[in-house]
Design an enzyme around this catalytic site. Structure first.
Site, PDB file in Angstrom:
ATOM      1  N   LYS A  53     -41.210 -62.135  35.706  1.00  0.00           N
ATOM      2  CA  LYS A  53     -42.110 -61.122  36.232  1.00  0.00           C
ATOM      3  C   LYS A  53     -43.509 -61.716  36.345  1.00  0.00           C
ATOM      4  O   LYS A  53     -44.107 -62.142  35.355  1.00  0.00           O
ATOM      5  CB  LYS A  53     -42.150 -59.923  35.292  1.00  0.00           C
ATOM      6  CG  LYS A  53     -43.104 -58.824  35.727  1.00  0.00           C
ATOM      7  CD  LYS A  53     -42.371 -57.748  36.450  1.00  0.00           C
ATOM      8  CE  LYS A  53     -43.289 -56.588  36.796  1.00  0.00           C
ATOM      9  NZ  LYS A  53     -42.582 -55.557  37.536  1.00  0.00           N
ATOM     10  N   ASP A 147     -37.893 -44.024  26.989  1.00  0.00           N
ATOM     11  CA  ASP A 147     -37.418 -43.785  28.357  1.00  0.00           C
ATOM     12  C   ASP A 147     -35.952 -44.157  28.483  1.00  0.00           C
ATOM     13  O   ASP A 147     -35.560 -44.873  29.395  1.00  0.00           O
ATOM     14  CB  ASP A 147     -38.258 -44.557  29.367  1.00  0.00           C
ATOM     15  CG  ASP A 147     -38.089 -44.006  30.793  1.00  0.00           C
ATOM     16  OD1 ASP A 147     -37.749 -42.817  30.930  1.00  0.00           O
ATOM     17  OD2 ASP A 147     -38.287 -44.763  31.746  1.00  0.00           O
TER      18      ASP A 147
END
Length: 602
Positions: A53, A147
């Site tokens: 990333k 989450d």
């Protein structure tokens, strides 16, 4: 943007301007792109695959973001569970910070259930046991995931893998997201996350229970509905667990208790699941301390989840003098990588101290890398620039949403002036004062002068309670007031000028255009919520989606050099039968953003 990059059916080619290296990793293709950065396919000198990333340049220039990114890398590096995606390497001091994570092939739980239906037998037990092991590891490192949802679970050939650690202010369209109203994913949020109560490990345990129900039934536990409807269901309705196998059902019911204090710990969940799985195979009990080892061993024996791996470009050195690599691109699989997991703030358990910002790659590691590169003829990456350049304006709606989140997290307060009202009427006026953003809610302390001659001062808290500015005044529910009330003028301001409304427009907008640091877009009334939706409903004395379904919102937002709102124009347009349009406009200017304390009750 979403917290996790969605599956891609092919390894995408590199684009002009993409990096050739990230530290020791050769970049061979793209896996996807999100609001915080691009995820590349990377290969090290041994040919091992990683997902790299690389943070967007617009965020790389933000000193606060860099400091937080460093803290996140430090914490996430401590998560050592077998069923979590591992962080392998990072350079938080690079011109564009990057992070390398374990590459994991396989479908998400969501895509697996959508394509093939519910999980059964050892497949279901393996999922529940692996996720429990992952949560124990996450909590042991001082992290709260917050989450858990089907798209954040990968069913890899080796077992289930949990990805995307911890939601916080800076990310994606699920955070701000997706609803523009709450942190988290609607329908997968624990009851306490809808209140001001601290969110701890019990929220993840609740999420574990929801995932088990989803995997056993093939349907979202609370169904599919608007975010506010899902919120009411989460707070007040029990989840149907009859489809969960008997040995697990009692445990799942306990994890779905509305009171977090009544839920078991992740360690207890893991121990009970391990025991239930052993009983299913008629094997004797084991000590709870051995649960994780037993789960991993049983996954090795029973887990079957084929996943075709794509052929990545090979990394073979050519003649030493050339120092180049040849690459052949052949694509064919579903790829999931750790997308926004580390581009967002980590929710730490209270008992854990805050780790200091770190430089993830040591000088020794860098020296070793350069020595290896010299031995194989690989060129060293271009020298990194250390000088800070002005931050370029965000280029996409996802980048803009993330930039607003970062800016408002550090400087949530400002002074403002406002003017606006409803066309073909005297309803509206001017206002000035100060405001304070609370992520998805806003506080105001303001003086209002209506077009009808009324003047008053009001304090609005959390976009919902309005107080006349006098000692011991009682609050009215702002979103239940009608146009006949003087205090309703405060709803006009809260519903069109609050930073949370700005963020909602950006998160839900379509056809966004940019000119410099000014952005414009459109939002369907069906996608509005919070005080703006309450304002429109109140004005129409009915649901705007039913009364004026063809009406729409447009906005124009100018941000300053630090990505904070400077000017915001919101317009509500109602098409007429004769081809005309009634447009009501509301304009706000902001100045003096700062980090002062929140506005308090009079």
């Amino acid at each position: 943007m979403t917290g996790l990059l969605q599956p891609t059916t092919a390894l995408l080619p590199l684009r002009s301007g993409d990096p050739q290296h990230a530290g020791p990793y050769r970049i061979v293709g793209r896996l996807g792109v999100g609001g915080m950065g691009v995820v590349f396919a990377g290969v090290d000198l041994r040919g091992a695959r990683v997902a790299v990333k690389v943070i967007h340049a617009s965020l790389s220039a933000d000193a606060e973001f860099r400091a937080r990114f460093a803290r996140e890398v430090s914490v996430l590096d401590k998560v050592k569970g077998t069923c979590v995606v591992r962080i392998i390497d990072a350079d938080v001091g690079a011109a564009q910070p990057w992070l390398a994570a374990e590459y994991v092939p396989g479908p998400t739980l969501e895509s697996r259930v959508t394509s093939h239906g519910p999980l059964h037998d050892d497949e279901l037990f393996g999922l529940t046991a692996g996720l429990a092991e992952a949560l124990v590891a996450v909590h042991a490192a001082g992290v709260v995931h917050r989450d858990l949802k089907p798209s954040n679970v990968i069913l890899s050939p080796a077992g289930p893998k949990l990805v995307d650690f911890g939601i916080a202010r800076a990310l994606d369209a699920t955070v701000m997201t997706r609803t523009g109203t709450w942190i988290g994913s609607p329908g997968w949020v624990s009851p306490e996350e809808y209140s001001d109560a601290p969110t701890g490990p019990a929220a993840d345990v609740y999420g574990w229970g929801l995932l088990v129900v989803y995997a056993a039934t093939g349907s979202p536990p609370y169904g599919v509905a608007r975010p506010e409807v899902l919120a009411l269901k989460v707070l007040h309705e029990a989840v149907a667990t009859s489809a969960v196998p008997g040995p697990l059902r009692t445990l799942v019911d306990r994890t779905l208790a509305k009171d977090p204090g009544l839920r078991p710990s992740a360690s207890e969940v893991m121990a009970v699941v391990a025991e239930s799985w052993r009983e299913r195979h008629a094997q004797p009990a084991i000590a709870a301390a051995d649960a994780a080892t037993d789960i991993i061993a049983r996954l090795d024996r029973t887990w079957v989840m084929p996943a075709a791996e794509p052929a990545w470009p090979t990394v073979q050195p050519s003649a030493p003098a050339a120092g180049t690599r040849r690459a052949a691109l052949i694509a064919a699989t579903v790829v999931i990588v750790l997308g926004a997991a580390t581009a967002i703030a980590v929710n730490k358990l209270p008992a854990q101290p805050n780790p200091p910002p770190v430089q993830a790659r040591s000088a020794a590691a860098t020296a070793d890398t350069r020595a290896s590169q010299a031995a194989t003829g690989q060129r060293d990456p271009a020298p990194k620039r250390t000088d800070r350049r002005p931050s370029p304006p965000p280029g996409t709606s996802a980048e803009l949403a993330a930039a607003l989140d970062l800016a408002l997290a550090s400087t949530p307060a400002a002074s403002f002036t406002f003017e606006g009202g409803f066309t073909q009427s005297l309803t509206g006026g001017k206002a000035s004062g100060r405001l304070h953003n609370r992520e998805t809610q806003d506080d105001f302390d303001m003086t209002i002068r209506s077009y009808e001659g009324f003047r008053g001062r009001y304090v609005v808290l959390r976009s919902s309670s309005v107080y006349p500015d006098r000692p011991r005044a009682k609050a009215d529910d702002l979103q239940l007031l009608g146009p006949e009330a003087d205090a309703w003028n405060a709803l006009i301001v809260a519903g069109t000028a609050g930073p949370s409304v700005v963020r909602e427009m950006v998160a839900h907008g379509s056809r966004m255009k940019r000119k410099g640091r000014t952005y414009s877009g459109a939002v369907a009334v069906a996608d509005t919520s919070g005080p703006l939706r309450a304002l429109l409903n109140s004005w129409l004395d009915g649901d705007v989606e039913e009364v004026q379904p063809d009406s729409y919102i447009t906005y124009k937002l100018t941000i300053d050099a630090d990505d904070r709102p400077k000017r915001f124009l919101l317009a509500w347009s109602v098409p007429l039968g004769n081809g005309g349009i009634y447009t009501s406009t509301f304009s706000t200017s902001y100045r003096g953003w700062n980090s002062r304390k929140a506005i308090s009750q009079p």
